[in-house]
Structures are given as structure tokens and as C-alpha cells.
Design a protein around this motif. Structure first.
Motif, PDB file in Angstrom:
ATOM      1  N   UNK A  63       0.766  -1.143   0.056  1.00  0.00           N
ATOM      2  CA  UNK A  63       0.156  -0.042  -0.001  1.00  0.00           C
ATOM      3  C   UNK A  63       0.941   1.271  -0.064  1.00  0.00           C
ATOM      4  N   UNK A  64       1.896   1.176   0.970  1.00  0.00           N
ATOM      5  CA  UNK A  64       2.978   2.396   0.761  1.00  0.00           C
ATOM      6  C   UNK A  64       3.630   2.619  -0.417  1.00  0.00           C
ATOM      7  N   UNK A  65       4.112   1.473  -0.970  1.00  0.00           N
ATOM      8  CA  UNK A  65       4.760   1.641  -2.369  1.00  0.00           C
ATOM      9  C   UNK A  65       3.822   2.148  -3.267  1.00  0.00           C
ATOM     10  N   UNK A  66       2.721   1.727  -3.182  1.00  0.00           N
ATOM     11  CA  UNK A  66       1.624   2.214  -4.441  1.00  0.00           C
ATOM     12  C   UNK A  66       1.389   3.663  -4.256  1.00  0.00           C
ATOM     13  N   UNK A  67       1.176   4.208  -2.993  1.00  0.00           N
ATOM     14  CA  UNK A  67       0.927   5.475  -2.672  1.00  0.00           C
ATOM     15  C   UNK A  67       2.099   6.419  -3.169  1.00  0.00           C
ATOM     16  N   UNK A  68       3.344   5.735  -2.997  1.00  0.00           N
ATOM     17  CA  UNK A  68       4.395   6.891  -3.455  1.00  0.00           C
ATOM     18  C   UNK A  68       4.507   6.615  -4.640  1.00  0.00           C
ATOM     19  N   UNK A  69       4.629   5.743  -5.294  1.00  0.00           N
ATOM     20  CA  UNK A  69       4.497   5.512  -6.840  1.00  0.00           C
ATOM     21  C   UNK A  69       3.370   6.369  -7.552  1.00  0.00           C
ATOM     22  N   UNK A  70       2.184   6.103  -7.110  1.00  0.00           N
ATOM     23  CA  UNK A  70       1.288   6.756  -7.827  1.00  0.00           C
ATOM     24  C   UNK A  70       0.677   8.076  -7.643  1.00  0.00           C
ATOM     25  N   UNK A  71       1.229   8.582  -6.477  1.00  0.00           N
ATOM     26  CA  UNK A  71       0.893  10.143  -6.110  1.00  0.00           C
ATOM     27  C   UNK A  71       2.221  10.984  -6.459  1.00  0.00           C
ATOM     28  N   UNK A  72       3.107  10.531  -5.957  1.00  0.00           N
ATOM     29  CA  UNK A  72       4.619  11.567  -6.136  1.00  0.00           C
ATOM     30  C   UNK A  72       4.869  11.184  -7.498  1.00  0.00           C
ATOM     31  N   UNK A  73       5.318   9.940  -7.737  1.00  0.00           N
ATOM     32  CA  UNK A  73       5.683  10.053  -9.246  1.00  0.00           C
ATOM     33  C   UNK A  73       4.913  10.352 -10.377  1.00  0.00           C
ATOM     34  N   UNK A  74       3.624  10.141 -10.117  1.00  0.00           N
ATOM     35  CA  UNK A  74       2.727  10.798 -11.225  1.00  0.00           C
ATOM     36  C   UNK A  74       2.741  12.274 -11.246  1.00  0.00           C
ATOM     37  N   UNK A  75       2.796  12.827 -10.239  1.00  0.00           N
ATOM     38  CA  UNK A  75       3.110  14.364 -10.298  1.00  0.00           C
ATOM     39  C   UNK A  75       4.459  14.763 -10.768  1.00  0.00           C
ATOM     40  N   UNK A  76       5.322  14.039 -10.753  1.00  0.00           N
ATOM     41  CA  UNK A  76       6.763  14.422 -11.313  1.00  0.00           C
ATOM     42  C   UNK A  76       6.501  14.063 -13.035  1.00  0.00           C
ATOM     43  N   UNK A  77       6.026  13.097 -13.576  1.00  0.00           N
ATOM     44  CA  UNK A  77       5.643  12.782 -14.663  1.00  0.00           C
ATOM     45  C   UNK A  77       4.980  13.685 -15.387  1.00  0.00           C
ATOM     46  N   UNK A  78       3.793  14.248 -14.782  1.00  0.00           N
ATOM     47  CA  UNK A  78       3.380  15.205 -15.317  1.00  0.00           C
ATOM     48  C   UNK A  78       3.771  16.692 -15.657  1.00  0.00           C
ATOM     49  N   UNK A  79       4.858  16.725 -14.772  1.00  0.00           N
ATOM     50  CA  UNK A  79       6.091  17.938 -14.981  1.00  0.00           C
ATOM     51  C   UNK A  79       6.859  17.601 -16.093  1.00  0.00           C
ATOM     52  N   UNK A  80       6.729  16.432 -16.866  1.00  0.00           N
ATOM     53  CA  UNK A  80       8.148  16.158 -17.471  1.00  0.00           C
ATOM     54  C   UNK A  80       7.361  15.833 -18.893  1.00  0.00           C
ATOM     55  N   UNK A  81       6.269  16.534 -19.127  1.00  0.00           N
ATOM     56  CA  UNK A  81       5.697  16.362 -20.726  1.00  0.00           C
ATOM     57  C   UNK A  81       6.814  17.023 -21.553  1.00  0.00           C
ATOM     58  N   UNK A  82       6.762  16.607 -22.821  1.00  0.00           N
ATOM     59  CA  UNK A  82       7.772  17.365 -24.254  1.00  0.00           C
ATOM     60  C   UNK A  82       7.630  18.819 -23.753  1.00  0.00           C
ATOM     61  N   UNK A  83       6.570  19.399 -23.948  1.00  0.00           N
ATOM     62  CA  UNK A  83       6.443  20.869 -23.949  1.00  0.00           C
ATOM     63  C   UNK A  83       7.153  21.636 -22.292  1.00  0.00           C
TER      64      UNK A  83
END
Length: 153
Positions: A63-83
Motif C-alpha cells: 500500500x505504501x509503495x503504491x501510494x508513493x509511486x502513484x502520487x509522487x511519481x505521477x506528479x513528477x511525470x506530469x511535469x515532464x511532458x515534452x512541452x
């Protein structure tokens, strides 16, 4: 109809859509968890005692691993779009890299703690089997997902 009358209706419909997506995601997560439990149980061949001690520890970790990956990493990935990457300053990029490194370290420390917690429960051989079974499960899940998306196209 003017915009002031349409806006609340649009907001209401949008909120229902987000709620429905959230519910579908929860259902899919529970389906995957059930499949994972069945797969790991079969692969590890745990005794009843091992199983009773193992699953609460594993579920907390997962659960903790899922939380970290899907909340924090998703936020990071949204900041890393090509534009976003093309217009990002070096200072912002360094900050994002630092945040990603911090999250990677958090995941590493979580895994390390899990290993410490699980060593009194499972033998070293079963811990290695767990590691292999997790990788096999993830590979199998990814393969099924790819097959499903290929069939839809």
C-alpha cells in the motif's frame, strides 16, 4: 442558456466523471491485488503460520509503495511532458531531479524496512522466491495488458 447556468452543470458532470474514474481505479487495484495474492500464495507455498504473519506486513508495504509511486511519481511525470521539459529552466529541472531522487530513496528505504520486517517471518529462500514471484507477476500483468491493448486496436 447563459454561461452562469451551464457552469454548475458542467462542474457536477465533471465531478461525477472523476468519482467514477476513481471508483474504477479502486476496483482495478483490488482485482490486481487479489490476483497478486493468489499468485504469490501459490509461488511461495507458505505455511498457515507464515501466511498469517506475512500478509499484514506485505499489504502495508504494498500500500505504501503504491501510494508513493502513484502520487509522487505521477506528479513528477506530469511535469515532464515534452512541452514542459522544453520550457523548463535548469533550476527547475535540478529541483525536479532532487525530488525524484528523494522519492527513489524513499522507495528504497521502504523496501529495506520491508526486508527487515519479513526476515523473521520467511526463510531466505522464500524471500528470494518472493522477489522472483513479484517480478514474474509484474511481467505477466504487463504482458496481459499489452495483449489486451493490442486486441483493441
Amino acid at each position: 442558456m447563459n454561461f452562469k447556468k451551464i457552469l454548475p452543470i458542467l462542474l457536477l458532470l465533471t465531478s461525477f466523471n472523476f468519482y467514477a474514474q476513481s471508483e474504477r481505479m479502486k476496483e482495478k487495484k483490488e482485482q490486481v491485488r487479489a490476483l497478486k495474492i493468489a499468485f504469490l500464495t501459490t509461488e511461495l507455498e507458505m505455511t498457515t503460520t507464515e501466511s498469517e504473519r506475512f500478509w499484514p506486513i506485505y499489504n502495508r508495504f504494498d500500500d505504501k509503495q503504491f501510494e508513493i509511486r502513484h502520487q509522487k511519481m505521477r506528479a513528477y511525470m506530469s511535469q515532464m511532458g515534452d512541452d514542459a521539459l522544453n520550457s523548463m529552466s535548469d533550476k527547475d529541472a535540478r529541483l525536479l531531479l532532487t525530488q525524484i531522487e528523494s522519492t527513489d530513496e524513499e522507495l528504497f528505504l521502504l523496501r529495506k524496512k520491508f526486508m527487515r520486517d519479513i526476515k523473521p517471518v520467511l526463510s531466505a529462500v522464500k524471500i528470494l522466491k518472493l522477489k522472483k514471484a513479484e517480478e514474474d507477476f509484474n511481467r505477466k500483468l504487463l504482458h496481459q495488458y499489452r495483449n489486451r491493448t493490442t486486441k483493441k486496436e
